[in-house]
Design an enzyme around this catalytic site. Structure first.
Site, PDB file in Angstrom:
ATOM      1  N   ARG A  31       2.182  16.338 -39.315  1.00 24.16           N
ATOM      2  CA  ARG A  31       1.310  17.051 -40.125  1.00 24.16           C
ATOM      3  C   ARG A  31       1.312  17.527 -41.090  1.00 24.16           C
ATOM      4  O   ARG A  31       0.122  18.319 -41.450  1.00 24.16           O
ATOM      5  CB  ARG A  31       2.021  18.144 -38.442  1.00 24.16           C
ATOM      6  CG  ARG A  31       1.551  18.392 -37.581  1.00 24.16           C
ATOM      7  CD  ARG A  31       2.056  19.387 -36.481  1.00 24.16           C
ATOM      8  NE  ARG A  31       1.807  18.765 -34.967  1.00 24.16           N
ATOM      9  CZ  ARG A  31       2.509  19.364 -34.270  1.00 24.16           C
ATOM     10  NH1 ARG A  31       3.530  20.356 -34.459  1.00 24.16           N
ATOM     11  NH2 ARG A  31       1.978  19.293 -33.440  1.00 24.16           N
ATOM     12  N   GLU A  43      -0.821   7.926 -35.002  1.00 22.24           N
ATOM     13  CA  GLU A  43      -0.928   7.997 -33.651  1.00 22.24           C
ATOM     14  C   GLU A  43      -1.519   6.717 -32.751  1.00 22.24           C
ATOM     15  O   GLU A  43      -0.994   6.891 -31.203  1.00 22.24           O
ATOM     16  CB  GLU A  43      -2.659   8.347 -33.662  1.00 22.24           C
ATOM     17  CG  GLU A  43      -3.034   9.673 -34.202  1.00 22.24           C
ATOM     18  CD  GLU A  43      -3.402  10.717 -33.357  1.00 22.24           C
ATOM     19  OE1 GLU A  43      -2.953  10.746 -31.721  1.00 22.24           O
ATOM     20  OE2 GLU A  43      -2.451  12.126 -33.926  1.00 22.24           O
ATOM     21  N   GLN A  48       1.778   5.827 -26.638  1.00 21.15           N
ATOM     22  CA  GLN A  48       2.833   5.170 -25.048  1.00 21.15           C
ATOM     23  C   GLN A  48       4.802   6.185 -25.652  1.00 21.15           C
ATOM     24  O   GLN A  48       5.538   5.309 -24.979  1.00 21.15           O
ATOM     25  CB  GLN A  48       2.605   4.204 -24.824  1.00 21.15           C
ATOM     26  CG  GLN A  48       1.612   4.071 -24.389  1.00 21.15           C
ATOM     27  CD  GLN A  48       0.667   2.866 -23.846  1.00 21.15           C
ATOM     28  OE1 GLN A  48       0.568   2.567 -25.417  1.00 21.15           O
ATOM     29  NE2 GLN A  48       0.108   2.468 -23.096  1.00 21.15           N
ATOM     30  N   LEU A  86       9.572  -0.138 -30.144  1.00 25.18           N
ATOM     31  CA  LEU A  86       9.065   0.628 -29.768  1.00 25.18           C
ATOM     32  C   LEU A  86       8.076  -0.012 -28.523  1.00 25.18           C
ATOM     33  O   LEU A  86       7.929   1.100 -28.353  1.00 25.18           O
ATOM     34  CB  LEU A  86       7.549   0.865 -30.965  1.00 25.18           C
ATOM     35  CG  LEU A  86       8.328   1.903 -32.139  1.00 25.18           C
ATOM     36  CD1 LEU A  86       6.561   2.075 -33.084  1.00 25.18           C
ATOM     37  CD2 LEU A  86       8.446   3.449 -31.307  1.00 25.18           C
ATOM     38  N   GLY A  87       8.081  -1.106 -28.041  1.00 26.21           N
ATOM     39  CA  GLY A  87       7.099  -1.904 -27.115  1.00 26.21           C
ATOM     40  C   GLY A  87       5.776  -1.430 -27.152  1.00 26.21           C
ATOM     41  O   GLY A  87       5.437  -0.990 -28.188  1.00 26.21           O
ATOM     42  N   TYR A  88       5.400  -1.697 -25.737  1.00 24.81           N
ATOM     43  CA  TYR A  88       3.760  -1.889 -25.815  1.00 24.81           C
ATOM     44  C   TYR A  88       3.322  -2.563 -27.374  1.00 24.81           C
ATOM     45  O   TYR A  88       2.643  -1.971 -27.972  1.00 24.81           O
ATOM     46  CB  TYR A  88       3.104  -0.694 -25.720  1.00 24.81           C
ATOM     47  CG  TYR A  88       3.400   0.529 -24.379  1.00 24.81           C
ATOM     48  CD1 TYR A  88       2.825  -0.232 -23.493  1.00 24.81           C
ATOM     49  CD2 TYR A  88       4.744   1.350 -23.812  1.00 24.81           C
ATOM     50  CE1 TYR A  88       3.222   0.346 -21.803  1.00 24.81           C
ATOM     51  CE2 TYR A  88       4.754   1.694 -23.304  1.00 24.81           C
ATOM     52  CZ  TYR A  88       4.431   0.807 -21.870  1.00 24.81           C
ATOM     53  OH  TYR A  88       4.458   1.519 -20.780  1.00 24.81           O
ATOM     54  N   TYR A 126      -9.877   9.624 -27.644  1.00 21.64           N
ATOM     55  CA  TYR A 126      -8.942  10.780 -28.078  1.00 21.64           C
ATOM     56  C   TYR A 126      -8.643   9.893 -29.883  1.00 21.64           C
ATOM     57  O   TYR A 126      -8.536  11.041 -30.288  1.00 21.64           O
ATOM     58  CB  TYR A 126      -7.911  10.340 -27.198  1.00 21.64           C
ATOM     59  CG  TYR A 126      -6.517  11.395 -28.197  1.00 21.64           C
ATOM     60  CD1 TYR A 126      -6.580  12.912 -27.757  1.00 21.64           C
ATOM     61  CD2 TYR A 126      -5.791  10.741 -28.867  1.00 21.64           C
ATOM     62  CE1 TYR A 126      -5.838  12.850 -28.721  1.00 21.64           C
ATOM     63  CE2 TYR A 126      -4.696  10.958 -29.392  1.00 21.64           C
ATOM     64  CZ  TYR A 126      -4.612  12.376 -29.475  1.00 21.64           C
ATOM     65  OH  TYR A 126      -3.982  12.838 -30.134  1.00 21.64           O
ATOM     66  N   ASP A 144      -6.165  15.013 -25.300  1.00 19.29           N
ATOM     67  CA  ASP A 144      -5.707  13.920 -24.177  1.00 19.29           C
ATOM     68  C   ASP A 144      -4.521  14.475 -22.773  1.00 19.29           C
ATOM     69  O   ASP A 144      -5.484  15.454 -22.141  1.00 19.29           O
ATOM     70  CB  ASP A 144      -4.485  13.522 -25.459  1.00 19.29           C
ATOM     71  CG  ASP A 144      -3.292  14.078 -25.612  1.00 19.29           C
ATOM     72  OD1 ASP A 144      -4.097  15.619 -25.071  1.00 19.29           O
ATOM     73  OD2 ASP A 144      -1.831  14.158 -26.090  1.00 19.29           O
ATOM     74  N   CYS A 193       3.296  24.359 -22.021  1.00 19.11           N
ATOM     75  CA  CYS A 193       2.162  23.852 -20.295  1.00 19.11           C
ATOM     76  C   CYS A 193       2.848  22.833 -19.921  1.00 19.11           C
ATOM     77  O   CYS A 193       1.672  22.147 -20.031  1.00 19.11           O
ATOM     78  CB  CYS A 193       0.538  23.527 -21.222  1.00 19.11           C
ATOM     79  SG  CYS A 193      -0.428  24.241 -19.312  1.00 19.11           S
ATOM     80  N   CYS A 200       5.415  29.782 -18.437  1.00 16.04           N
ATOM     81  CA  CYS A 200       4.842  30.746 -18.334  1.00 16.04           C
ATOM     82  C   CYS A 200       5.161  31.946 -18.405  1.00 16.04           C
ATOM     83  O   CYS A 200       4.126  32.710 -19.553  1.00 16.04           O
ATOM     84  CB  CYS A 200       3.114  30.574 -16.872  1.00 16.04           C
ATOM     85  SG  CYS A 200       2.792  29.866 -16.181  1.00 16.04           S
ATOM     86  N   CYS A 203       5.112  31.657 -22.371  1.00 12.50           N
ATOM     87  CA  CYS A 203       3.283  31.095 -22.910  1.00 12.50           C
ATOM     88  C   CYS A 203       1.765  32.023 -23.114  1.00 12.50           C
ATOM     89  O   CYS A 203       2.321  33.602 -23.143  1.00 12.50           O
ATOM     90  CB  CYS A 203       2.226  30.935 -21.434  1.00 12.50           C
ATOM     91  SG  CYS A 203       1.144  29.859 -22.593  1.00 12.50           S
TER      92      CYS A 203
HETATM   93  S1  SF4 Z   1       0.327  30.380 -18.857  1.00  7.57           S
HETATM   94 FE1  SF4 Z   1       0.707  29.094 -19.995  1.00  7.57          FE
HETATM   95  S2  SF4 Z   1       2.144  27.461 -19.761  1.00  7.57           S
HETATM   96 FE2  SF4 Z   1       1.247  29.085 -17.799  1.00  7.57          FE
HETATM   97  S3  SF4 Z   1      -0.214  27.549 -16.728  1.00  7.57           S
HETATM   98 FE3  SF4 Z   1      -1.517  28.518 -18.166  1.00  7.57          FE
HETATM   99  S4  SF4 Z   1      -1.413  27.742 -20.139  1.00  7.57           S
HETATM  100 FE4  SF4 Z   1       0.010  26.904 -18.966  1.00  7.57          FE
END
Ligand code: SF4
Length: 218
Positions: A31, A43, A48, A86-88, A126, A144, A193, A200, A203
């Protein structure tokens, strides 16, 4: 209760996500660069393989093959050996072929257009979007599994075509903003998520999430 309209959900999603990313994202070395070749390598490896393992292999591979020209000139067995663990291994073969095509047909420059990228060996929809966005800061679809899950849960949408259309509609057009937005959705899917046991309660978009609202009312 989450906002009712899609437009209100979009507003929360667009605003909260980049702010959260700047606060909570992992500092991953790919990044920190915009070198298209280095991004392509990351990438391919991440397709995988877990991030922790790629963190080990990515710098080592780039040390051995620091440019796309060096990779294109390498022997197949040597590239296979550099990938060992690393495989694949089909990914290594495709990456090697990609390097040769880019050197031969694109004068050594990885294309920035997703459609052009998709013509290269081992590059699907992707990966083409990811390279266009993460290397060239172009607004491009990067849906993805993680991104699809986040968008699906927040907006209550399913199906690849619908998710890609939604992603396109949501992401900013401007380069650096598109870069941050796309990284942020992916990071949210990886860290918060998650497929099983989404977190959540911490989140940043829970106030706009249909899945969360439904799980609470259930
Ligand atoms: S609140 Fe956030 S972590 Fe929970 S399902 Fe929704 S996006 Fe996913």
């Amino acid at each position: 209760m989450p906002p009712k309209s899609n437009r209100a959900i979009e507003r929360v999603f667009r605003r909260a996500l980049p702010a959260w990313y700047r606060r909570a994202a992992r500092d991953l070395p790919w990044r920190r660069t915009r070198d298209p070749y280095a991004i392509v390598v990351s990438e391919f490896m991440l397709q995988q393989t877990q991030v922790a393992r790629v963190l080990e292999y990515w710098p080592r591979f780039l040390k051995r093959y620091p440019t796309i020209e060096r990779l294109a000139r390498a022997k197949r067995a040597a590239v296979r050996e550099a990938w060992d663990g690393l495989g694949y291994y089909r990914r290594a073969a495709n990456l090697h072929r990609l390097a040769r095509v880019v050197v031969r047909e694109y004068d050594g420059r990885v294309p920035d257009d997703p459609e052009e990228l998709e013509k290269l060996p081992g590059v699907g929809h992707y990966t083409a979007g990811a390279v266009a966005c993460f290397a060239y800061e172009r607004s491009a679809a990067t849906v993805d599994t993680n991104v699809g899950r986040v968008l699906g849960r927040v907006f209550g949408v399913s199906g690849e075509k619908k998710l890609i259309a939604l992603h396109r509609a949501l992401q900013p057009r401007r380069g650096t903003s598109a870069w941050t937005f796309n990284q942020a959705v992916m990071e949210l899917g990886a860290l918060v998520c998650r497929a099983r046991k989404p977190r959540c309660e911490i989140c940043p978009v829970s106030g706009a999430c249909r899945w969360y609202a439904a799980s609470r009312s259930a």
